[in-house]
Structure formats: structure tokens, C-alpha cells
Design an enzyme around this catalytic site. Structure first.
Site, mmCIF file in Angstrom:
data_model
loop_
_atom_site.group_PDB
_atom_site.id
_atom_site.type_symbol
_atom_site.label_atom_id
_atom_site.label_comp_id
_atom_site.label_asym_id
_atom_site.label_seq_id
_atom_site.Cartn_x
_atom_site.Cartn_y
_atom_site.Cartn_z
ATOM 1 N N SER A 68 0.792 -1.235 0.000
ATOM 2 C CA SER A 68 0.000 0.000 0.000
ATOM 3 C C SER A 68 0.820 1.279 0.000
ATOM 4 O O SER A 68 0.254 2.365 -0.122
ATOM 5 C CB SER A 68 -0.963 0.002 1.188
ATOM 6 O OG SER A 68 -2.017 -0.896 0.947
ATOM 7 N N TYR B 61 -10.665 2.452 5.636
ATOM 8 C CA TYR B 61 -9.600 2.149 4.669
ATOM 9 C C TYR B 61 -10.074 1.102 3.668
ATOM 10 O O TYR B 61 -10.589 0.054 4.042
ATOM 11 C CB TYR B 61 -8.383 1.639 5.433
ATOM 12 C CG TYR B 61 -7.113 1.548 4.631
ATOM 13 C CD1 TYR B 61 -6.193 2.592 4.620
ATOM 14 C CD2 TYR B 61 -6.809 0.411 3.898
ATOM 15 C CE1 TYR B 61 -5.010 2.509 3.909
ATOM 16 C CE2 TYR B 61 -5.632 0.311 3.182
ATOM 17 C CZ TYR B 61 -4.742 1.368 3.190
ATOM 18 O OH TYR B 61 -3.574 1.281 2.473
ATOM 19 N N SER B 62 -9.887 1.380 2.384
ATOM 20 C CA SER B 62 -10.380 0.474 1.351
ATOM 21 C C SER B 62 -9.511 0.558 0.108
ATOM 22 O O SER B 62 -9.286 1.641 -0.437
ATOM 23 C CB SER B 62 -11.827 0.820 0.987
ATOM 24 O OG SER B 62 -12.266 0.077 -0.129
#
Length: 408
Positions: free
Chosen positions: A85, A187-188
Site C-alpha cells: 500500500s 480504509y479500502s
């Protein structure tokens, strides 16, 4: 605790350190102390890890442990690593470059750019970048066996190619986690796949190609890329996935088609490159002052055990010696943390080759692992100095935005 509950519990449940002291100038640690603290993480159970520390012109690189548990090949500081991420920072910079050029409006609805995917006008580009869209994560849809109490899809999908639009549709099929714009956000990964598609729409270029030419190359990164094959390009380590003890022994997922993460998490890099990237970002070399300020406007975003202060593709983490900016990342078998002082001078980036090594108790709560305490000590030693590191008795939050959340 059932296997399904353990899977759904998610990756990012971590313990946060106690009350923060006032910011203070850290004493520069010596190289032997840094290496000793890195060795301690390996001795606590991490197979292998590599770290790059910077304090102005003074730099240090180290490694500890093995890259391959079978032949005991050692890890090296320059190894290329899947950074997960942390890719989101690269994607956010690319989108904000288009904001600077007037091609993207942060507060415009996403439907303006992607009407065939998003029909509602209540989700803005800004909400994608700071995770307040409340669109569900597509991960359970991409790996449905996880919600059935099975890890089979991690192997079944190793060489699957999946398009970004399909990932978005999988996320949209789940209920929203809240009202768009509401805080704390949630969060995605769906948000950053959509951000990549917005980037493609306004530039006319493949998003990964645009980020490569206008962010990665602009930052002068020589070992950072979106891999074109399931292999990690360059010298690299295995990627050992424990999945909270469900894989015993841990399984190696270093070879994997990363189209399932694309602009949300597919980048590979070295620890040196990550430090260079965040330094140049925070020192204003990749974005103008106005967009960098937008990037650092934070909102609380819920991940795992609690909220973090999240901006646009970057978060703030408060340590005993002050505030640091950066991101972390997780893919199957690999973890990464990159943190920088606000002026980009004091930095650390660390890659680890074993993921989800923790276990859960009968109440579904994570059991602290010696790795977390040793890793937190290495972070504090590098960023805050030996005096602060010696006081650590509670695991610090090493991976607060670990993005592989498995949600029902």
C-alpha cells in the site's frame, strides 16, 4: 476462535504505544546499535528484513536473516521488495499532479470521470484519496474463499489476471461502510483502484505507465516499478505468509500476479528508493506547495484496531520525538514501513519477508508478538535515538494502514 473469524479479523489489528512525549531532537544512533536492533527482529522470529536509515547526509543500510528458508540464502540491504500500500502514495501524487494541471477537481464527484462505474454523485475524488468514500474493500470479493474459512484462493489466484474495473465492481457489490464524507473514514483498496482509473481517464494513459513516467522517474528512482510479470524484478527475497498460524510452515508467495492490487498496492521498490521518494515528496520536488498541503490535511480513518490520521495517500504517525509522515504496505508474505520527518531528513524504510506472524486469543484479540516489540525498538532507535528506544515496553504501531483487511 473459528478459522472464519480469524480470517475476518483482518491484518491490521495492532497495539499503539502510550502517551507521546514532546518532540525532541534525537541523538543519531551508531551503526552497531542499528544492526543489533535489526538482528533482534530476526531473532524474535522474522525470517529476514532489510532497513535503510537516513539522517541528512548520514545514511545506514543493514539486513538480518534469510531470504530463502530452504537454502539459507541471506537477505541483502539492496533487495527489491513488494511494498504493497505504499503504492497509494505514488498514486495520490499522480492524481494531485493532475489537480495542479486543472484536469482533476478534488471535490468533483467521481462520476464526472467514471460515469460507467460510479453513478452516484456523492463520492468525490478527495474521498477516494483519504478513504472517506466508505466504499467497501474488494479483497473479500477477489478472494472469496477467505470468508468461507478457506485459504484456497491465495493459491488458486496466484497467476490470475484481473482488470481494475472488475476489482471496483467487486467492491461496489458489498454494502458501504458509512455515509460518503463521514469520519472516521474506512480504509479500502477500492478507493485507489478507482483513483487509478480516474488518472487513466484524464491522461489517456495506462495508470501504471503514467505513474512510472511522471512520479517514479521524476523522483529519480532506479529500482522502483510496477512489475510486468509475477516475478519480482531484481535480487529479492521469498515472501512468507503465516496467516496467523493457519499456514504452518509459512507459504512463499513471492511469485504472484499483482493485478489484484494494481494502483492500490502493486509497486516494488528498494528501501533506499523509498527514502528518496518520500524525501523528494516532502521537500516539494514532486508537487507544488498547495498540493502537498492538501496531501497533509488529515482525517481519522479506521484501520484494524483504531483510527489513524490519514491525508491523501500519506499518513501521520506520532512518535515520542515528534510527527512522522509516510505509509506502510502488506502483500501476501511481505510487509513494509516507510516514515520520514516533516522535512524529509530523518527517515527509515524497512522491508520484512514474513507476514501475519501474530496469533489471536480466544476472544479474537491479537496476541502481542516479540517481533512487534523488536521492530518498534528498531524504528524508535532510528528515528528518535537510543534514549527513546530504551523506554519502549509496549509494541509501537508498525503497520497502521496494513491494507489487506478481510471484512465480512
Amino acid at each position: 476462535m473459528s478459522i472464519t473469524k480469524r480470517l475476518v479479523a483482518g491484518v491490521g489489528a495492532l497495539l499503539v504505544a502510550g502517551t507521546l512525549a514532546a518532540p525532541a531532537q534525537a541523538a543519531v544512533p551508531d551503526r552497531r546499535a542499528l544492526q543489533d536492533s535489526l538482528d533482534a527482529v530476526h531473532q524474535a522470529g522474522m525470517y529476514g528484513l532489510y532497513s535503510a536509515v537516513s539522517d541528512g547526509r548520514d545514511t545506514w543500510k543493514g539486513a538480518a536473516g534469510v531470504a530463502d528458508v530452504r537454502n539459507r540464502r541471506p537477505v541483502k540491504p539492496h533487495m527489491v521488495h513488494r511494498v504493497g500500500s505504499i503504492t497509494k502514495t505514488f498514486t495520490a501524487v499522480a492524481v494531485l499532479q493532475q489537480v495542479e494541471r486543472g484536469k482533476v477537481d478534488l471535490d468533483a464527484p467521481v462520476s464526472r470521470y467514471l460515469p460507467d462505474l460510479i453513478s452516484d454523485d456523492d463520492i468525490t475524488v478527495r474521498m477516494l484519496l483519504n478513504h472517506t468514500s466508505h466504499l467497501a474493500d474488494y479483497i473479500p470479493g477477489a478472494f472469496p474463499s477467505l470468508l468461507e474459512g478457506s485459504l484456497a484462493d491465495l493459491d488458486n489466484h496466484r497467476f490470475r489476471r484481473i482488470e481494475p474495473e472488475e476489482l471496483v465492481r467487486l467492491g461496489l457489490a458489498f454494502p458501504r461502510t458509512g455515509e460518503p464524507g463521514a469520519t472516521p473514514g474506512s480504509y479500502s483498496n477500492t478507493n485507489y483502484v478507482l483513483a487509478g482509473l480516474v488518472l487513466e481517464k484524464v491522461t489517456g494513459m495506462d495508470a501504471e505507465r503514467y505513474i512510472t513516467h511522471h512520479v517514479i522517474k521524476k523522483a529519480g528512482l532506479r529500482h522502483t516499478s510496477f512489475p510486468r510479470s509475477p516475478q519480482i524484478p531484481g535480487p529479492s527475497s521469498g515472501a512468507y505468509e503465516s496467516f496467523y498460524g493457519l499456514f504452518d510452515p509459512p507459504r512463499d508467495y513471492a511469485v504472484y500476479d499483482m493485478s489484484w492490487l494494481t494502483t492500490a498496492g502493486a509497486v516494488v521498490s528498494t528501501m533506499d528508493d523509498l527514502n528518496r521518494f518520500y524525501r523528494r515528496l516532502l521537500q516539494g520536488e514532486l508537487l507544488g506547495g498547495a498540493q502537498l498541503a492538501e496531501m497533509q490535511r488529515t482525517v481519522p480513518v479506521y484501520v484494524g484496531a483504531g483510527p489513524i490520521e490519514y491525508g491523501l495517500g500519506i499518513y501521520a504517525l506520532d512518535l515520542p520525538c515528534g510527527r512522522f509522515w509516510g505509509h506502510d504496505g502488506a502483500v501476501w508474505g511481505m510487509l513494509t514501513q516507510s516514515l520520514s520527518s516533516p522535512d524529509g531528513t530523518r527517515q527509515i524504510s524497512v522491508g520484512l519477508n514474513r507476514a501475519k506472524y501474530q496469533t489471536f486469543d480466544e476472544n479474537g484479540m491479537p496476541v502481542p508478538h516479540e517481533i512487534d516489540l523488536a521492530f518498534g525498538n528498531h524504528l524508535l532507535l532510528a528515528l528518535c535515538g537510543p534514549a527513546q528506544a530504551r523506554t519502549l515496553s509496549t509494541p509501537i504501531t508498525p503497520f497502521p494502514a496494513d491494507g489487506l483487511q478481510v471484512k465480512p
